[in-house]
Design a protein around this motif. Sequence first.
Motif, short mmCIF file in Angstrom:
data_model
loop_
_atom_site.label_atom_id
_atom_site.label_comp_id
_atom_site.label_asym_id
_atom_site.label_seq_id
_atom_site.Cartn_x
_atom_site.Cartn_y
_atom_site.Cartn_z
N THR A 117 0.96 -1.14 -0.01
CA THR A 117 -0.01 0.19 -0.06
C THR A 117 0.97 1.13 -0.06
O THR A 117 0.52 2.39 -0.63
CB THR A 117 -0.83 0.09 1.35
OG1 THR A 117 -1.64 -1.33 1.10
CG2 THR A 117 -1.92 1.27 1.23
N TYR A 118 1.91 1.06 0.81
CA TYR A 118 2.85 2.49 0.96
C TYR A 118 4.24 2.41 0.18
O TYR A 118 5.22 2.93 0.40
CB TYR A 118 2.99 2.68 2.51
CG TYR A 118 1.83 2.92 3.21
CD1 TYR A 118 1.06 4.09 2.96
CD2 TYR A 118 1.09 1.92 3.80
CE1 TYR A 118 0.13 4.38 3.77
CE2 TYR A 118 -0.16 2.14 4.32
CZ TYR A 118 -0.47 3.48 4.16
OH TYR A 118 -1.90 3.99 4.80
N GLU A 119 4.19 1.55 -0.90
CA GLU A 119 5.31 1.28 -1.79
C GLU A 119 5.87 2.59 -2.22
O GLU A 119 7.28 2.65 -2.52
CB GLU A 119 4.90 0.35 -2.83
CG GLU A 119 5.91 -0.42 -3.39
CD GLU A 119 5.30 -1.31 -4.59
OE1 GLU A 119 6.08 -1.84 -5.63
OE2 GLU A 119 4.02 -1.72 -4.31
N LYS A 120 4.93 3.42 -2.77
CA LYS A 120 5.18 4.69 -3.29
C LYS A 120 5.03 5.98 -2.47
O LYS A 120 4.55 7.00 -2.99
CB LYS A 120 4.43 4.78 -4.58
CG LYS A 120 4.82 3.51 -5.73
CD LYS A 120 6.32 3.49 -6.08
CE LYS A 120 6.44 2.43 -6.89
NZ LYS A 120 7.81 2.27 -7.18
N ALA A 121 5.01 5.75 -1.29
CA ALA A 121 4.75 6.94 -0.21
C ALA A 121 5.90 7.77 -0.49
O ALA A 121 5.20 9.08 -0.33
CB ALA A 121 5.08 6.24 1.24
N VAL A 122 6.91 7.83 -0.86
CA VAL A 122 7.87 8.92 -0.91
C VAL A 122 7.36 9.71 -2.10
O VAL A 122 7.34 10.96 -2.11
CB VAL A 122 9.36 8.35 -1.07
CG1 VAL A 122 10.16 9.54 -1.60
CG2 VAL A 122 9.65 7.85 0.37
N GLU A 123 7.26 9.08 -3.27
CA GLU A 123 6.93 9.76 -4.39
C GLU A 123 5.34 10.33 -4.46
O GLU A 123 5.27 11.40 -4.76
CB GLU A 123 6.64 8.38 -5.65
CG GLU A 123 7.98 7.65 -5.91
CD GLU A 123 8.49 6.52 -5.17
OE1 GLU A 123 7.97 6.57 -4.04
OE2 GLU A 123 9.29 5.91 -5.71
N ALA A 124 4.72 9.98 -3.49
CA ALA A 124 3.23 10.56 -3.27
C ALA A 124 3.42 11.55 -2.45
O ALA A 124 2.93 12.55 -2.76
CB ALA A 124 2.40 9.63 -2.30
N ALA A 125 4.47 11.69 -1.54
CA ALA A 125 4.95 12.86 -0.78
C ALA A 125 5.22 14.03 -1.53
O ALA A 125 4.87 15.17 -1.53
CB ALA A 125 5.59 12.45 0.39
N TRP A 126 6.15 13.62 -2.37
CA TRP A 126 6.78 14.65 -3.24
C TRP A 126 5.53 15.38 -4.57
O TRP A 126 5.37 16.48 -4.61
CB TRP A 126 7.57 14.03 -4.36
CG TRP A 126 7.97 14.66 -5.88
CD1 TRP A 126 7.51 14.05 -6.94
CD2 TRP A 126 8.75 15.73 -5.96
NE1 TRP A 126 7.97 15.08 -8.02
CE2 TRP A 126 8.72 15.97 -7.56
CE3 TRP A 126 9.31 17.01 -5.26
CZ2 TRP A 126 9.14 17.30 -7.76
CZ3 TRP A 126 9.89 17.96 -5.75
CH2 TRP A 126 9.65 18.10 -7.35
N PHE A 127 4.70 14.31 -5.05
CA PHE A 127 3.64 14.69 -5.84
C PHE A 127 2.56 15.68 -5.06
O PHE A 127 2.06 16.63 -5.56
CB PHE A 127 2.96 13.73 -6.70
CG PHE A 127 3.90 13.24 -7.65
CD1 PHE A 127 4.54 13.89 -8.72
CD2 PHE A 127 4.12 11.76 -7.59
CE1 PHE A 127 5.33 13.48 -9.54
CE2 PHE A 127 5.01 11.00 -8.53
CZ PHE A 127 5.56 11.80 -9.51
#
Length: 512
Positions: A117-127
Amino acid sequence: MATPKLTIVSSIQELPDSGCDALVVLSHDLATIPAPFAETVHTAQQVDAQVVNKTSVLRCSAAPAQRLVVVPTGPLDRDYDDVRRFFDAARNAALIVRDTGAIAPVLWLPEIPKNTTYEKAVEAAWFGFCQGLYEPLEAREHFGENVEPISAVTLIAETSQSASWLQAVEEGRRVARDLCGTEPERMSPMKFAEYCQQAFASTSVKVQIIDDKPQLEHEYPLLAAVGRASFGTSQRPCVIRLEYTPEGNVDETLMIVGKGITYDTGGADVKTGGHMAGMSRDKGGAAGVAGFVKAVAGVKPQGLKVIAELAAVRNNIDALAFVADEIITGRSGKRVRIGNTDAEGRLVMADCLAHLTELAANEVNPSLYTVATLTGHAALAKGPYSAFVPNGPAMKTGLVNDLLAASETWADPAELSPSRREDYDFVRGRTKADDLLSSNNGPSATTKRGHQFPMAFLNEVALLHEHGNNSDKPLPYIHIDIAGSGVEGGDWQHGKPTATPVLAFAGKFLAR
Ligand SMILES: [Zn+2]
Protein backbone atom coordinates in the motif's frame (compact mmCIF):
# COMPACT_ATOMS: atom_id res chain seq x y z
CA MET A 1 9.28 29.26 -9.89
CA ALA A 2 7.93 26.37 -11.89
CA THR A 3 8.54 22.84 -10.66
CA PRO A 4 11.06 22.87 -7.78
CA LYS A 5 14.45 21.39 -8.58
CA LEU A 6 14.50 17.95 -6.95
CA THR A 7 17.49 16.28 -5.30
CA ILE A 8 17.38 12.86 -3.64
CA VAL A 9 19.72 11.78 -0.87
CA SER A 10 19.54 8.37 0.77
CA SER A 11 19.89 9.39 4.44
CA ILE A 12 19.73 12.41 6.72
CA GLN A 13 23.50 12.26 7.16
CA GLU A 14 23.91 12.98 3.46
CA LEU A 15 22.15 16.33 3.58
CA PRO A 16 24.44 19.10 2.38
CA ASP A 17 25.74 21.51 5.06
CA SER A 18 24.12 24.49 3.40
CA GLY A 19 21.43 25.28 0.86
CA CYS A 20 18.44 23.67 2.61
CA ASP A 21 16.30 25.74 4.95
CA ALA A 22 13.65 23.51 6.54
CA LEU A 23 13.24 19.86 7.53
CA VAL A 24 9.70 18.63 6.91
CA VAL A 25 9.03 15.32 8.69
CA LEU A 26 5.94 13.32 7.68
CA SER A 27 5.06 10.65 10.21
CA HIS A 28 2.12 8.64 11.49
CA ASP A 29 3.78 8.22 14.91
CA LEU A 30 5.81 11.08 16.33
CA ALA A 31 7.44 8.67 18.78
CA THR A 32 9.39 7.20 15.85
CA ILE A 33 11.07 10.50 14.93
CA PRO A 34 14.76 9.90 15.61
CA ALA A 35 17.20 11.96 17.69
CA PRO A 36 18.17 14.77 17.72
CA PHE A 37 14.76 15.94 16.44
CA ALA A 38 12.78 13.81 18.91
CA GLU A 39 13.71 16.08 21.80
CA THR A 40 12.32 19.17 20.05
CA VAL A 41 9.07 17.36 19.28
CA HIS A 42 8.83 16.10 22.87
CA THR A 43 9.40 19.61 24.29
CA ALA A 44 6.76 21.05 21.96
CA GLN A 45 4.24 18.39 23.01
CA GLN A 46 4.62 19.48 26.64
CA VAL A 47 3.13 22.88 25.81
CA ASP A 48 0.89 21.93 22.85
CA ALA A 49 -0.92 18.59 22.77
CA GLN A 50 -2.05 19.32 19.19
CA VAL A 51 1.42 18.58 17.80
CA VAL A 52 0.30 14.98 17.22
CA ASN A 53 -2.54 15.93 14.89
CA LYS A 54 -1.62 19.17 13.15
CA THR A 55 1.34 20.53 11.23
CA SER A 56 3.67 22.43 13.57
CA VAL A 57 6.68 24.61 12.84
CA LEU A 58 9.27 24.14 15.61
CA ARG A 59 12.63 25.71 16.27
CA CYS A 60 15.31 23.01 16.29
CA SER A 61 19.00 23.79 16.16
CA ALA A 62 19.73 20.48 14.40
CA ALA A 63 17.39 21.27 11.48
CA PRO A 64 18.40 23.26 8.39
CA ALA A 65 17.89 26.98 9.17
CA GLN A 66 16.56 25.74 12.55
CA ARG A 67 13.17 24.99 10.98
CA LEU A 68 11.60 21.66 11.88
CA VAL A 69 8.13 21.16 10.40
CA VAL A 70 6.31 18.18 11.89
CA VAL A 71 3.48 16.80 9.73
CA PRO A 72 1.36 14.02 11.26
CA THR A 73 -0.26 11.80 8.59
CA GLY A 74 -2.79 10.25 10.97
CA PRO A 75 -3.20 6.45 11.25
CA LEU A 76 -2.09 4.34 8.27
CA ASP A 77 -3.21 0.85 9.27
CA ARG A 78 -7.00 0.92 9.00
CA ASP A 79 -8.72 -0.97 6.16
CA TYR A 80 -9.51 2.26 4.39
CA ASP A 81 -6.12 4.01 4.68
CA ASP A 82 -4.02 4.29 1.54
CA VAL A 83 -0.99 6.12 0.20
CA ARG A 84 -2.99 9.33 -0.15
CA ARG A 85 -2.40 9.83 3.61
CA PHE A 86 1.15 10.86 2.63
CA PHE A 87 0.04 12.73 -0.51
CA ASP A 88 -2.56 14.74 1.42
CA ALA A 89 -0.32 15.43 4.41
CA ALA A 90 2.42 16.77 2.12
CA ARG A 91 -0.08 18.79 0.08
CA ASN A 92 -1.61 20.37 3.16
CA ALA A 93 1.79 21.13 4.70
CA ALA A 94 3.17 22.72 1.51
CA LEU A 95 1.67 26.16 2.02
CA ILE A 96 2.58 26.17 5.72
CA VAL A 97 6.18 25.44 4.74
CA ARG A 98 6.11 28.10 2.01
CA ASP A 99 4.71 30.69 4.39
CA THR A 100 7.57 30.14 6.85
CA GLY A 101 9.77 31.78 4.22
CA ALA A 102 11.65 28.57 3.40
CA ILE A 103 12.59 28.21 -0.28
CA ALA A 104 14.53 24.93 -0.21
CA PRO A 105 12.87 22.46 2.19
CA VAL A 106 13.80 18.84 2.82
CA LEU A 107 11.04 16.15 2.90
CA TRP A 108 11.63 13.15 5.12
CA LEU A 109 9.44 10.10 5.83
CA PRO A 110 11.44 8.35 8.56
CA GLU A 111 8.94 5.53 9.11
CA ILE A 112 6.96 4.07 6.19
CA PRO A 113 4.85 0.92 6.74
CA LYS A 114 6.49 -1.94 4.89
CA ASN A 115 3.68 -3.15 2.68
CA THR A 116 2.59 -2.66 -0.91
CA THR A 117 0.00 0.00 0.00
CA TYR A 118 2.83 2.36 0.89
CA GLU A 119 5.34 1.23 -1.72
CA LYS A 120 5.25 4.68 -3.35
CA ALA A 121 4.82 6.77 -0.19
CA VAL A 122 7.87 8.94 -0.88
CA GLU A 123 6.81 9.59 -4.46
CA ALA A 124 3.28 10.39 -3.27
CA ALA A 125 4.68 12.89 -0.75
CA TRP A 126 6.66 14.62 -3.51
CA PHE A 127 3.67 14.86 -5.84
CA GLY A 128 1.39 15.96 -2.98
CA PHE A 129 3.85 18.65 -1.94
CA CYS A 130 4.02 19.99 -5.52
CA GLN A 131 0.22 19.85 -5.75
CA GLY A 132 0.02 22.08 -2.69
CA LEU A 133 2.63 24.54 -3.98
CA TYR A 134 1.07 24.97 -7.43
CA GLU A 135 -0.40 28.37 -8.24
CA PRO A 136 -2.72 28.88 -11.25
CA LEU A 137 -1.38 30.10 -14.59
CA GLU A 138 -3.37 33.33 -14.30
CA ALA A 139 -1.73 34.03 -10.92
CA ARG A 140 1.77 33.38 -12.32
CA GLU A 141 1.12 35.58 -15.34
CA HIS A 142 -0.14 38.40 -13.10
CA PHE A 143 2.33 38.25 -10.22
CA GLY A 144 5.30 36.64 -11.96
CA GLU A 145 6.80 33.23 -11.28
CA ASN A 146 7.86 34.31 -7.76
CA VAL A 147 4.30 33.63 -6.66
CA GLU A 148 5.71 30.11 -6.25
CA PRO A 149 8.81 30.90 -4.15
CA ILE A 150 9.98 27.36 -3.32
CA SER A 151 12.75 26.66 -5.81
CA ALA A 152 14.26 23.40 -4.60
CA VAL A 153 13.19 20.30 -2.71
CA THR A 154 15.43 17.59 -1.28
CA LEU A 155 13.93 14.15 -0.62
CA ILE A 156 15.53 11.85 1.91
CA ALA A 157 14.58 8.45 0.54
CA GLU A 158 15.49 5.17 -1.04
CA THR A 159 13.41 5.26 -4.21
CA SER A 160 13.48 3.24 -7.40
CA GLN A 161 12.54 6.35 -9.37
CA SER A 162 15.23 8.93 -10.13
CA ALA A 163 14.94 12.63 -9.30
CA SER A 164 14.74 13.41 -13.02
CA TRP A 165 11.87 10.93 -13.45
CA LEU A 166 9.92 12.41 -10.56
CA GLN A 167 10.55 15.90 -11.86
CA ALA A 168 9.50 14.99 -15.42
CA VAL A 169 6.22 13.49 -14.21
CA GLU A 170 5.56 16.56 -12.08
CA GLU A 171 6.23 18.76 -15.15
CA GLY A 172 3.48 16.76 -16.85
CA ARG A 173 1.11 17.27 -13.94
CA ARG A 174 1.84 20.97 -14.08
CA VAL A 175 0.89 21.11 -17.77
CA ALA A 176 -2.32 19.23 -16.95
CA ARG A 177 -3.25 21.65 -14.14
CA ASP A 178 -2.52 24.71 -16.29
CA LEU A 179 -4.60 23.47 -19.21
CA CYS A 180 -7.51 22.31 -17.04
CA GLY A 181 -7.69 25.19 -14.62
CA THR A 182 -7.31 28.28 -16.79
CA GLU A 183 -10.23 30.58 -17.59
CA PRO A 184 -11.95 30.32 -20.98
CA GLU A 185 -10.53 33.40 -22.73
CA ARG A 186 -6.93 32.73 -21.71
CA MET A 187 -7.41 29.06 -22.66
CA SER A 188 -9.63 29.14 -25.74
CA PRO A 189 -9.21 26.17 -28.13
CA MET A 190 -6.46 27.88 -30.16
CA LYS A 191 -4.69 29.10 -27.02
CA PHE A 192 -4.86 25.56 -25.67
CA ALA A 193 -3.11 24.54 -28.90
CA GLU A 194 -0.50 27.31 -28.53
CA TYR A 195 0.19 26.25 -24.94
CA CYS A 196 0.80 22.69 -26.19
CA GLN A 197 3.15 23.95 -28.92
CA GLN A 198 5.18 25.79 -26.29
CA ALA A 199 5.09 22.92 -23.79
CA PHE A 200 6.49 20.50 -26.39
CA ALA A 201 8.75 22.97 -28.23
CA SER A 202 12.07 21.55 -27.04
CA THR A 203 10.97 17.91 -26.92
CA SER A 204 10.77 15.07 -29.43
CA VAL A 205 6.93 15.16 -29.34
CA LYS A 206 5.43 16.18 -32.69
CA VAL A 207 2.53 18.64 -32.40
CA GLN A 208 0.03 19.10 -35.22
CA ILE A 209 -2.90 21.52 -35.08
CA ILE A 210 -5.92 20.89 -37.32
CA ASP A 211 -8.08 24.03 -37.40
CA ASP A 212 -9.14 24.29 -41.05
CA LYS A 213 -12.94 24.37 -41.17
CA PRO A 214 -13.48 22.20 -44.27
CA GLN A 215 -10.94 19.67 -42.99
CA LEU A 216 -12.62 19.50 -39.58
CA GLU A 217 -16.06 19.17 -41.22
CA HIS A 218 -14.76 16.36 -43.42
CA GLU A 219 -12.58 14.42 -40.96
CA TYR A 220 -14.24 15.29 -37.64
CA PRO A 221 -17.89 15.97 -38.53
CA LEU A 222 -19.33 15.38 -35.05
CA LEU A 223 -16.71 17.66 -33.52
CA ALA A 224 -17.43 20.26 -36.20
CA ALA A 225 -21.15 20.13 -35.32
CA VAL A 226 -20.36 20.98 -31.68
CA GLY A 227 -18.04 23.73 -32.92
CA ARG A 228 -20.54 25.08 -35.45
CA ALA A 229 -21.35 28.16 -33.38
CA SER A 230 -17.65 28.97 -32.86
CA PHE A 231 -16.18 28.82 -36.39
CA GLY A 232 -14.98 32.21 -37.57
CA THR A 233 -14.56 33.47 -34.01
CA SER A 234 -11.65 33.70 -31.57
CA GLN A 235 -13.11 30.53 -30.01
CA ARG A 236 -12.88 28.38 -33.15
CA PRO A 237 -12.31 24.66 -32.60
CA CYS A 238 -9.26 22.55 -33.37
CA VAL A 239 -7.82 19.07 -32.97
CA ILE A 240 -4.35 18.87 -31.42
CA ARG A 241 -2.40 15.78 -32.40
CA LEU A 242 0.58 14.79 -30.23
CA GLU A 243 2.96 12.01 -31.13
CA TYR A 244 5.92 10.53 -29.28
CA THR A 245 7.99 7.89 -31.06
CA PRO A 246 10.78 6.22 -29.06
CA GLU A 247 14.26 5.64 -30.38
CA GLY A 248 14.64 2.01 -31.42
CA ASN A 249 11.86 -0.57 -31.44
CA VAL A 250 8.25 0.01 -30.49
CA ASP A 251 6.79 -2.66 -28.17
CA GLU A 252 3.55 -0.95 -27.22
CA THR A 253 1.43 1.93 -28.51
CA LEU A 254 -0.91 4.07 -26.41
CA MET A 255 -3.60 5.89 -28.41
CA ILE A 256 -5.40 8.43 -26.25
CA VAL A 257 -8.24 10.87 -26.90
CA GLY A 258 -8.88 13.81 -24.56
CA LYS A 259 -12.05 15.85 -24.20
CA GLY A 260 -11.06 19.51 -24.37
CA ILE A 261 -14.29 21.46 -24.03
CA THR A 262 -12.76 24.86 -23.21
CA TYR A 263 -16.17 26.11 -22.22
CA ASP A 264 -19.45 24.25 -21.96
CA THR A 265 -22.50 26.47 -22.10
CA GLY A 266 -24.52 23.32 -22.77
CA GLY A 267 -25.11 24.61 -26.31
CA ALA A 268 -28.75 25.06 -27.40
CA ASP A 269 -29.71 22.86 -24.41
CA VAL A 270 -28.22 25.67 -22.36
CA LYS A 271 -27.14 25.07 -18.78
CA THR A 272 -29.47 26.94 -16.47
CA GLY A 273 -29.94 27.40 -12.74
CA GLY A 274 -26.33 28.35 -12.06
CA HIS A 275 -24.89 25.13 -13.53
CA MET A 276 -22.57 26.90 -15.98
CA ALA A 277 -19.95 28.24 -13.56
CA GLY A 278 -16.91 25.98 -13.51
CA MET A 279 -17.45 24.75 -17.08
CA SER A 280 -14.09 26.17 -18.18
CA ARG A 281 -12.73 23.01 -16.52
CA ASP A 282 -14.56 20.77 -19.00
CA LYS A 283 -11.20 20.45 -20.77
CA GLY A 284 -9.69 18.41 -17.91
CA GLY A 285 -9.52 15.20 -19.96
CA ALA A 286 -7.48 16.75 -22.78
CA ALA A 287 -5.41 18.51 -20.11
CA GLY A 288 -4.64 15.20 -18.40
CA VAL A 289 -3.68 13.58 -21.70
CA ALA A 290 -1.38 16.49 -22.66
CA GLY A 291 0.12 16.27 -19.17
CA PHE A 292 0.85 12.58 -19.57
CA VAL A 293 2.46 13.17 -22.97
CA LYS A 294 4.59 15.91 -21.36
CA ALA A 295 5.71 13.37 -18.74
CA VAL A 296 6.52 10.95 -21.58
CA ALA A 297 8.55 13.69 -23.31
CA GLY A 298 10.60 14.14 -20.16
CA VAL A 299 11.05 10.47 -19.24
CA LYS A 300 11.74 9.38 -22.88
CA PRO A 301 10.71 5.74 -22.34
CA GLN A 302 12.05 3.07 -24.66
CA GLY A 303 9.66 0.83 -26.52
CA LEU A 304 6.59 2.98 -25.85
CA LYS A 305 4.89 5.01 -28.59
CA VAL A 306 2.12 7.47 -27.73
CA ILE A 307 -0.37 9.06 -30.13
CA ALA A 308 -2.91 11.49 -28.68
CA GLU A 309 -5.71 13.55 -30.17
CA LEU A 310 -7.15 16.38 -28.12
CA ALA A 311 -10.53 17.78 -29.14
CA ALA A 312 -10.40 21.48 -28.22
CA VAL A 313 -13.86 22.97 -28.73
CA ARG A 314 -16.09 25.55 -27.09
CA ASN A 315 -19.68 24.32 -26.82
CA ASN A 316 -21.27 27.58 -27.89
CA ILE A 317 -24.73 28.89 -28.76
CA ASP A 318 -25.73 30.98 -31.76
CA ALA A 319 -28.69 31.15 -34.15
CA LEU A 320 -27.47 28.12 -36.13
CA ALA A 321 -25.93 26.11 -33.30
CA PHE A 322 -26.49 22.36 -33.54
CA VAL A 323 -29.66 21.16 -31.82
CA ALA A 324 -31.20 17.95 -30.52
CA ASP A 325 -32.89 15.77 -33.22
CA GLU A 326 -30.23 16.53 -35.85
CA ILE A 327 -28.73 13.43 -37.47
CA ILE A 328 -25.02 13.86 -38.17
CA THR A 329 -22.90 11.25 -39.91
CA GLY A 330 -19.64 10.71 -38.04
CA ARG A 331 -16.23 9.93 -39.49
CA SER A 332 -16.92 6.19 -39.23
CA GLY A 333 -20.14 6.50 -41.26
CA LYS A 334 -22.38 5.97 -38.23
CA ARG A 335 -25.42 8.27 -38.29
CA VAL A 336 -25.78 9.87 -34.89
CA ARG A 337 -29.03 11.40 -33.68
CA ILE A 338 -28.32 14.19 -31.23
CA GLY A 339 -30.19 13.62 -27.99
CA ASN A 340 -28.99 16.65 -26.08
CA THR A 341 -26.40 19.28 -27.03
CA ASP A 342 -25.02 19.27 -23.48
CA ALA A 343 -23.77 15.71 -24.11
CA GLU A 344 -21.13 17.19 -26.41
CA GLY A 345 -18.02 15.56 -24.94
CA ARG A 346 -18.69 12.15 -26.49
CA LEU A 347 -19.35 13.87 -29.84
CA VAL A 348 -16.05 15.77 -29.98
CA MET A 349 -14.16 12.60 -28.97
CA ALA A 350 -16.06 10.25 -31.31
CA ASP A 351 -14.24 11.12 -34.56
CA CYS A 352 -10.85 11.32 -32.83
CA LEU A 353 -11.43 7.83 -31.43
CA ALA A 354 -12.58 6.60 -34.84
CA HIS A 355 -9.40 8.03 -36.38
CA LEU A 356 -7.13 6.38 -33.78
CA THR A 357 -9.00 3.09 -34.27
CA GLU A 358 -8.18 3.30 -38.00
CA LEU A 359 -4.52 4.02 -37.22
CA ALA A 360 -4.38 1.17 -34.69
CA ALA A 361 -4.40 -1.33 -37.56
CA ASN A 362 -0.79 -0.37 -38.33
CA GLU A 363 0.57 0.13 -34.80
CA VAL A 364 2.41 -2.32 -32.56
CA ASN A 365 0.38 -3.70 -29.64
CA PRO A 366 -2.07 -0.80 -29.50
CA SER A 367 -4.47 0.11 -26.70
CA LEU A 368 -7.00 2.96 -26.81
CA TYR A 369 -8.30 5.38 -24.19
CA THR A 370 -10.74 8.26 -23.92
CA VAL A 371 -10.22 10.64 -20.99
CA ALA A 372 -12.99 13.08 -20.18
CA THR A 373 -14.88 15.09 -17.59
CA LEU A 374 -17.88 13.39 -19.13
CA THR A 375 -20.79 12.95 -16.76
CA GLY A 376 -22.19 14.26 -13.49
CA HIS A 377 -23.18 10.64 -12.97
CA ALA A 378 -19.52 9.58 -12.58
CA ALA A 379 -19.02 12.25 -9.92
CA LEU A 380 -22.12 11.09 -8.09
CA ALA A 381 -21.35 7.36 -8.38
CA LYS A 382 -17.61 7.50 -7.70
CA GLY A 383 -17.02 10.65 -5.64
CA PRO A 384 -13.37 11.69 -6.02
CA TYR A 385 -12.39 8.54 -7.94
CA SER A 386 -11.99 8.19 -11.70
CA ALA A 387 -14.29 5.64 -13.37
CA PHE A 388 -12.63 3.15 -15.75
CA VAL A 389 -15.10 1.62 -18.22
CA PRO A 390 -13.25 -1.09 -20.19
CA ASN A 391 -14.21 -3.08 -23.28
CA GLY A 392 -13.84 -6.86 -23.50
CA PRO A 393 -10.18 -6.98 -24.61
CA ALA A 394 -9.16 -4.47 -21.89
CA MET A 395 -10.71 -6.88 -19.35
CA LYS A 396 -9.38 -10.09 -20.89
CA THR A 397 -5.78 -8.91 -21.29
CA GLY A 398 -5.72 -7.63 -17.70
CA LEU A 399 -4.95 -4.10 -18.91
CA VAL A 400 -7.70 -2.42 -16.92
CA ASN A 401 -6.76 -4.24 -13.72
CA ASP A 402 -3.11 -3.28 -14.15
CA LEU A 403 -4.06 0.35 -14.67
CA LEU A 404 -6.35 0.24 -11.62
CA ALA A 405 -3.52 -1.21 -9.54
CA ALA A 406 -1.16 1.55 -10.69
CA SER A 407 -3.77 4.21 -9.93
CA GLU A 408 -4.02 2.87 -6.36
CA THR A 409 -0.28 2.61 -5.77
CA TRP A 410 0.42 6.08 -7.17
CA ALA A 411 -2.23 8.00 -5.19
CA ASP A 412 -4.42 8.65 -8.26
CA PRO A 413 -7.12 6.08 -7.50
CA ALA A 414 -9.85 4.89 -9.85
CA GLU A 415 -12.66 2.33 -9.76
CA LEU A 416 -13.89 -0.25 -12.24
CA SER A 417 -17.25 0.30 -13.96
CA PRO A 418 -18.04 -2.68 -16.22
CA SER A 419 -19.74 -2.06 -19.55
CA ARG A 420 -23.09 -3.92 -19.92
CA ARG A 421 -25.65 -4.88 -22.58
CA GLU A 422 -28.14 -2.31 -21.26
CA ASP A 423 -25.64 0.43 -22.18
CA TYR A 424 -25.70 -0.71 -25.83
CA ASP A 425 -29.51 -0.92 -25.90
CA PHE A 426 -29.66 2.62 -24.55
CA VAL A 427 -27.67 4.20 -27.40
CA ARG A 428 -29.15 2.12 -30.25
CA GLY A 429 -31.01 4.02 -33.01
CA ARG A 430 -34.78 3.82 -32.55
CA THR A 431 -35.65 3.78 -36.29
CA LYS A 432 -33.85 3.26 -39.60
CA ALA A 433 -33.31 7.04 -39.77
CA ASP A 434 -30.19 6.80 -37.62
CA ASP A 435 -27.75 4.29 -36.13
CA LEU A 436 -27.01 5.70 -32.71
CA LEU A 437 -28.48 8.06 -30.14
CA SER A 438 -25.86 10.30 -28.51
CA SER A 439 -27.69 10.70 -25.23
CA ASN A 440 -31.05 10.87 -23.53
CA ASN A 441 -32.29 14.36 -22.73
CA GLY A 442 -32.22 14.24 -18.94
CA PRO A 443 -29.29 14.96 -16.64
CA SER A 444 -26.80 12.05 -16.52
CA ALA A 445 -26.90 12.16 -12.72
CA THR A 446 -30.54 11.03 -12.75
CA THR A 447 -30.08 8.54 -15.61
CA LYS A 448 -29.50 4.86 -14.87
CA ARG A 449 -25.92 3.88 -15.81
CA GLY A 450 -25.34 7.52 -16.74
CA HIS A 451 -21.54 7.22 -16.87
CA GLN A 452 -21.35 3.72 -18.35
CA PHE A 453 -23.63 4.07 -21.40
CA PRO A 454 -21.52 6.85 -23.02
CA MET A 455 -18.71 4.28 -23.34
CA ALA A 456 -21.08 2.08 -25.38
CA PHE A 457 -21.77 5.07 -27.64
CA LEU A 458 -18.04 5.72 -28.12
CA ASN A 459 -17.34 2.05 -28.72
CA GLU A 460 -20.02 1.88 -31.43
CA VAL A 461 -19.42 5.25 -33.11
CA ALA A 462 -15.69 4.52 -33.48
CA LEU A 463 -16.37 0.97 -34.76
CA LEU A 464 -14.43 -0.47 -31.83
CA HIS A 465 -17.20 -3.05 -31.50
CA GLU A 466 -15.57 -4.67 -34.54
CA HIS A 467 -12.50 -5.24 -32.33
CA GLY A 468 -14.01 -7.14 -29.42
CA ASN A 469 -12.78 -10.45 -28.00
CA ASN A 470 -14.70 -12.23 -30.78
CA SER A 471 -12.75 -10.49 -33.56
CA ASP A 472 -9.52 -11.23 -35.45
CA LYS A 473 -7.97 -8.05 -34.12
CA PRO A 474 -9.13 -7.34 -30.56
CA LEU A 475 -8.28 -3.81 -29.41
CA PRO A 476 -8.25 -3.02 -25.68
CA TYR A 477 -10.12 0.22 -24.97
CA ILE A 478 -10.76 1.97 -21.65
CA HIS A 479 -13.03 4.97 -21.27
CA ILE A 480 -11.97 7.10 -18.29
CA ASP A 481 -14.48 9.49 -16.74
CA ILE A 482 -12.77 12.03 -14.46
CA ALA A 483 -15.82 14.16 -13.71
CA GLY A 484 -15.47 13.34 -10.00
CA SER A 485 -11.68 13.29 -9.80
CA GLY A 486 -10.56 16.15 -12.07
CA VAL A 487 -10.56 18.92 -9.48
CA GLU A 488 -9.98 18.88 -5.72
CA GLY A 489 -13.11 18.45 -3.64
CA GLY A 490 -15.28 18.08 -6.75
CA ASP A 491 -15.45 21.89 -6.80
CA TRP A 492 -15.47 22.70 -10.51
CA GLN A 493 -15.45 26.44 -9.98
CA HIS A 494 -12.67 26.83 -7.41
CA GLY A 495 -11.02 23.43 -6.81
CA LYS A 496 -7.40 23.04 -7.89
CA PRO A 497 -7.05 20.65 -10.85
CA THR A 498 -5.69 17.25 -9.76
CA ALA A 499 -3.93 16.40 -13.06
CA THR A 500 -5.55 12.97 -13.06
CA PRO A 501 -4.86 10.50 -14.71
CA VAL A 502 -1.21 11.51 -15.21
CA LEU A 503 0.03 9.60 -12.15
CA ALA A 504 -1.97 6.45 -12.90
CA PHE A 505 -0.61 6.38 -16.47
CA ALA A 506 2.94 7.29 -15.43
CA GLY A 507 2.84 4.57 -12.76
CA LYS A 508 1.62 1.95 -15.22
CA PHE A 509 3.57 2.85 -18.36
CA LEU A 510 6.63 4.89 -17.32
CA ALA A 511 7.73 3.61 -13.90
CA ARG A 512 10.33 0.97 -13.23
ZN1 LIG B 1 -21.95 19.38 -21.70
